[in-house]
Design a protein around this motif. Structure first.
Motif, PDB file in Angstrom:
ATOM      1  N   UNK A  78       0.853  -1.192   0.000  1.00 35.88           N
ATOM      2  CA  UNK A  78       0.000   0.000   0.000  1.00 35.88           C
ATOM      3  C   UNK A  78       0.887   1.238   0.000  1.00 35.88           C
ATOM      4  N   UNK A  79       0.753   2.047  -1.027  1.00 38.96           N
ATOM      5  CA  UNK A  79       1.425   3.338  -1.097  1.00 38.96           C
ATOM      6  C   UNK A  79       0.396   4.403  -0.736  1.00 38.96           C
ATOM      7  N   UNK A  80       0.632   5.137   0.344  1.00 37.79           N
ATOM      8  CA  UNK A  80      -0.350   6.111   0.810  1.00 37.79           C
ATOM      9  C   UNK A  80       0.013   7.506   0.287  1.00 37.79           C
ATOM     10  N   UNK A  81      -0.976   8.159  -0.310  1.00 37.09           N
ATOM     11  CA  UNK A  81      -0.785   9.464  -0.944  1.00 37.09           C
ATOM     12  C   UNK A  81      -1.731  10.463  -0.292  1.00 37.09           C
ATOM     13  N   UNK A 112       2.833  -6.812   5.683  1.00 36.13           N
ATOM     14  CA  UNK A 112       2.306  -5.884   4.691  1.00 36.13           C
ATOM     15  C   UNK A 112       3.182  -4.635   4.657  1.00 36.13           C
ATOM     16  N   UNK A 113       3.684  -4.300   3.484  1.00 37.42           N
ATOM     17  CA  UNK A 113       4.525  -3.118   3.295  1.00 37.42           C
ATOM     18  C   UNK A 113       3.634  -1.906   3.025  1.00 37.42           C
ATOM     19  N   UNK A 114       3.689  -0.923   3.922  1.00 33.75           N
ATOM     20  CA  UNK A 114       2.856   0.275   3.806  1.00 33.75           C
ATOM     21  C   UNK A 114       3.774   1.488   3.838  1.00 33.75           C
ATOM     22  N   UNK A 115       3.730   2.294   2.791  1.00 33.62           N
ATOM     23  CA  UNK A 115       4.709   3.363   2.583  1.00 33.62           C
ATOM     24  C   UNK A 115       3.998   4.717   2.537  1.00 33.62           C
ATOM     25  N   UNK A 116       4.616   5.710   3.133  1.00 34.64           N
ATOM     26  CA  UNK A 116       4.069   7.067   3.232  1.00 34.64           C
ATOM     27  C   UNK A 116       4.666   7.956   2.145  1.00 34.64           C
ATOM     28  N   UNK A 145      -1.615  -1.497  -4.123  1.00 33.28           N
ATOM     29  CA  UNK A 145      -2.689  -0.526  -3.916  1.00 33.28           C
ATOM     30  C   UNK A 145      -2.082   0.855  -3.710  1.00 33.28           C
ATOM     31  N   UNK A 146      -2.799   1.888  -4.152  1.00 31.23           N
ATOM     32  CA  UNK A 146      -2.480   3.267  -3.796  1.00 31.23           C
ATOM     33  C   UNK A 146      -3.669   3.812  -3.027  1.00 31.23           C
ATOM     34  N   UNK A 249      -5.405   6.740 -13.380  1.00 32.18           N
ATOM     35  CA  UNK A 249      -3.939   6.779 -13.375  1.00 32.18           C
ATOM     36  C   UNK A 249      -3.363   5.678 -12.492  1.00 32.18           C
ATOM     37  N   UNK A 250      -4.042   5.368 -11.391  1.00 28.01           N
ATOM     38  CA  UNK A 250      -3.572   4.305 -10.500  1.00 28.01           C
ATOM     39  C   UNK A 250      -3.583   2.960 -11.218  1.00 28.01           C
ATOM     40  N   UNK A 251      -4.652   2.675 -11.931  1.00 32.72           N
ATOM     41  CA  UNK A 251      -4.733   1.400 -12.653  1.00 32.72           C
ATOM     42  C   UNK A 251      -3.742   1.359 -13.805  1.00 32.72           C
ATOM     43  N   UNK A 252      -3.522   2.489 -14.435  1.00 34.62           N
ATOM     44  CA  UNK A 252      -2.522   2.552 -15.500  1.00 34.62           C
ATOM     45  C   UNK A 252      -1.136   2.274 -14.933  1.00 34.62           C
ATOM     46  N   UNK A 253      -0.939   2.635 -13.668  1.00 31.69           N
ATOM     47  CA  UNK A 253       0.329   2.393 -12.987  1.00 31.69           C
ATOM     48  C   UNK A 253       0.472   0.932 -12.563  1.00 31.69           C
ATOM     49  N   UNK A 254      -0.624   0.161 -12.644  1.00 27.80           N
ATOM     50  CA  UNK A 254      -0.584  -1.250 -12.290  1.00 27.80           C
ATOM     51  C   UNK A 254      -1.056  -1.553 -10.886  1.00 27.80           C
ATOM     52  N   UNK A 255      -1.749  -0.599 -10.263  1.00 27.23           N
ATOM     53  CA  UNK A 255      -2.226  -0.784  -8.892  1.00 27.23           C
ATOM     54  C   UNK A 255      -3.736  -0.591  -8.833  1.00 27.23           C
TER      55      UNK A 255
END
Length: 369
Positions: A78-81, A112-116, A145-146, A249-255
């Motif tokens: 999960x990349x958190x934006x 689970x890898x969760x990034x800020x 996921x984003x 854009x998220x799905x285009x990025x593969x997430x």
């Protein structure tokens, strides 16, 4: 002597021009923001300035500009934006909502890898620019996921509002020149890094100014009585469009996209009734408020609730239309506003704990394989 000084000045000027041409983004459509503005390889350990949570807080950013990355950029779950409410400048690395989620997943037997990837002040305009100017520039970056924790910084805006976002050009040539320099200049970006590192980001002199905990008695009636769509329809429609675009854009990025709504501490509910601060006092929302028509310049906490609820509804509707994961935190978390917020929008460690617990509860059944 004067000749030597003149020659040295010319040489320094030549070096500066060359550096601008090489490291700036004058010959591309790319915004220099993500290459230079966001802190990299940065660690700050200091006394907790808000007096809540750990007495000493550690704030770190890695070489990618991320906070909390453990492991490879090719294996993020999960990349958190978001803006400063995702960045959480005055919450220790171990107490951000991302860290809370990670610990809860670990307790549940899941690694689970969760990034800020939060950036102070950024709105959805900047979040869209992140893909071309930041994420796509990181080799092998992949995430399942984003998660967009958004809304507060988009309240009432219909165009980019500050240097954290894509620069909006204006009709005024002088303002266009300033905007272009901010957008393209490597030296402006380096100046911004230094200012960010030294200033500690958002102003703590606004501490609690509009936090409902300090504003009894409260009111139950808004000052803006007109239907919100009649007044703010374009802003709400534009926001919904940007949410849909972020999903694409998220799905285009593969997430896969996850959208989470936000709230402020300017209002509360008691016995099912929304109550708010009686009089808004200028804070970081002031520049946006001043863009409103004069008759809507005066706001109270109930007005903020109505605006936040309308923005959340627009977000949830757009989220559902793009078949993303939609979480309405605005109605889903009962915060202790006195303890969980240190100003109208930013959470303390206990507030981040509440957010992390809510997100874990709603996302623990996701497929992270």
């Amino acid at each position: 002597m004067l000749r030597v000084v003149a020659i040295n000045c010319l040489l320094i000027g030549f070096v500066l021009v060359v550096a601008e041409l090489v490291f700036g983004t004058w010959f591309s459509d790319e915004h220099a923001l993500m290459k230079f503005t966001q802190l990299r390889n940065y660690e700050n350990v200091q006394e907790n300035p808000i007096g809540v949570g750990k007495p000493t807080i550690t704030y770190t950013r890695d070489a990618y500009g991320f906070r909390g990355l453990e492991g490879s950029v090719s294996d993020i779950d999960i990349l958190t934006v978001g803006g400063s409410t995702t960045d959480q400048r005055w919450v220790d690395d171990s107490e951000t909502y991302q860290a809370v989620m990670r610990d809860l997943f670990a307790d549940n037997g899941q690694n689970v890898s969760i990034v800020n990837a939060g950036i102070d002040g950024q709105s959805t305009y900047g979040h869209m620019a992140n893909f071309s100017s930041w994420f796509n520039e990181i080799p092998d970056l992949q995430t399942r996921y984003i998660l967009f924790y958004v809304g507060i910084n988009d309240l009432l805006i219909s165009q980019p509002t500050d240097v954290f976002d894509v620069v909006a050009l204006e009709d005024n040539p002088y303002n266009n020149l300033k905007a272009t320099i901010k957008d393209k200049s490597v030296f402006y970006q380096l100046y911004h890094i230094a200012r960010t590192a030294m200033s500690g980001e958002h102003a703590l002199n606004e501490l609690n100014r509009n936090n409902i905990a300090d504003h009894e008695p409260l009111v139950s009636e808004p000052l803006i009585t007109a239907p919100l769509m009649d007044v703010f329809g374009p802003s709400l429609d534009g926001y919904a469009g940007r949410i849909a675009e972020l999903g694409r854009m998220t799905r285009e990025f593969g997430a896969e996209p996850i959208f989470v709504t936000q709230r402020s501490a300017r209002w509360t509910r008691r016995d099912g009734v929304v109550l708010g601060i009686a009089e808004y006092q200028p804070d970081f929302f002031e520049l946006i408020r001043q863009q409103l028509p004069e008759k809507y310049q005066t706001l109270n906490g109930v007005d903020f609730y109505r605006l936040e609820r309308a923005l959340a509804d627009a977000q949830m509707s757009a989220c559902q239309q793009v078949n993303a994961i939609c979480l309405d935190l605005l109605d889903g978390v009962e915060f202790d506003l006195a303890a969980d917020f240190y100003d109208p929008i930013h959470t303390t460690a206990s507030g981040s704990q509440a957010i992390g617990e809510y997100l874990f509860t709603n996302l623990r059944d996701l497929d992270f394989k």
